[in-house]
Design a protein around this motif. Structure first.
Motif: not given
Length: 351
Positions: A195-201
């Motif tokens: 979820r954190s990576v997706k938010d960064l993207v």
């Protein structure tokens, strides 16, 4: 002899993001006759061999179907290398169902997309989608690249690059050009990290791009290559392969995503501009990945072919074979792939 346009799919992402692994899967499982243009200097021989040896076509066709360009970054050598390669492939378009371009992670996607509008090829192809791979594990550790030394080596070994763009700017450009973003190595991420990576993207990507997990390069091919057979009747397609090792204690709920396929046929008057407005409105609401079909417009001798990936709308007038469905006067026939059910009903309600 084919008379329709070939779909061209652009796959980009930094070294180590998983582009070649994805391509091997698409070539073997996509059930299409594909050609691949590979541009990954420094490792170009290795990438080409990995693709050639995956058994996707007869041995006597391999050298014609895998084109390796190693004279530098494609966005800097478009006219010298890319366009002649595309023209050569298009001479055999009747033997192909599509073309995939695997770019170097150092390539800016926009010049390459502009090159597909070159007069010699633009009436023979359409942009089937831009797919950007992101190394989810690396990004979870704070960098879009897992091995910065390899990237530096790529840059130092290529004298033709005339856009010494910082890595973070290149990453942002890749994300902004993408219709679909695949977060690779998602199987080694916890649900929280994913979820954190997706938010960064999301913060840097095209706001309409669908962001999906990718494990071991496995994904439903139609999500990337498009719907080859518009009569597809599978209502739910599994987006990811789940055969990877589950001995670790991560939560992989983020890997389990279904693609919904819906087929619509409607006999009704169609206006091309209204049609595009309706479809573009439905894309974010139903997380539509792709649409393929055609519509018959009053006063037009040929049906309008429709190809969409995200909000990238392609259309042109083209004949159909004698076995295709046709309305009595005007109408539409299309298949959609989405992450939410209800595209068919929403479209019908719009009319």
């Amino acid at each position: 002899m084919k008379n329709f346009r070939l779909p061209v799919t652009v796959v980009t992402g930094f070294l180590g993001a998983g582009k070649t692994t994805l391509l091997r899967h698409l070539l073997r499982e996509g059930n299409q006759r594909l050609a691949v243009v590979v541009n990954e200097f420094g490792t170009v021989g290795l990438d080409g061999d990995l693709l050639k040896n995956c058994g996707f076509c007869p041995e006597d066709e391999v050298d014609e179907r895998i084109v390796e360009l190693n004279n530098g970054c494609l966005c800097c050598t478009v006219q010298e290398d890319f366009l002649p390669a595309m023209e050569a492939l298009l001479l055999r378009s009747n033997q192909l169902d599509g073309i995939i371009i695997e770019t170097s992670g150092l390539a800016l996607p926009k010049p390459l997309l502009q090159a597909l509008n070159w007069p010699a090829i633009r009436s023979k192809v359409f942009i089937n989608g831009v797919v950007t791979l992101v190394d989810g594990y690396a990004l979870s550790k704070g960098s879009p690249v897992d091995d910065l030394e390899s990237i530096d080596e790529q840059i130092s070994n290529d004298n033709s690059i005339d856009h010494l763009t910082p890595i973070n700017d290149l990453f942002r450009d890749q994300l902004m050009s993408a219709d679909v973003v695949l977060i690779s190595r998602s199987d080694v991420l916890s649900a929280k990290d994913f979820r954190s990576v997706k938010d960064l993207v999301k913060q840097q990507a095209n706001p309409i791009a669908n962001i999906l997990p990718l494990s071991n390069g496995k994904i439903e091919p139609s999500v990337i290559l498009g719907i080859y057979n518009e009569q597809i009747n599978i209502s739910r397609l599994d987006l990811n392969d789940h055969d990877h090792d589950h001995d670790h204690d991560h939560d992989h709920d983020h890997d389990h995503i279904d693609v919904i396929s819906e087929h619509l046929r409607l006999e009704t008057p169609i206006d091309q501009d209204v049609l595009m407005q309706i479809l573009l409105k439905l894309v974010p609401e139903y997380q539509i990945l792709r649409i393929k079909g055609r519509c018959w417009i009053e006063g037009k001798a040929l049906p309008l072919q429709i190809q969409m990936v995200g909000t990238r709308f392609n259309s042109w007038f083209e004949s159909v074979n004698d076995f295709s469905w046709k309305p009595s006067t005007t109408g539409i026939d299309f298949v959609s792939l989405s992450l939410k059910r209800g595209v068919k009903k929403a479209f019908e309600d719009a009319f």
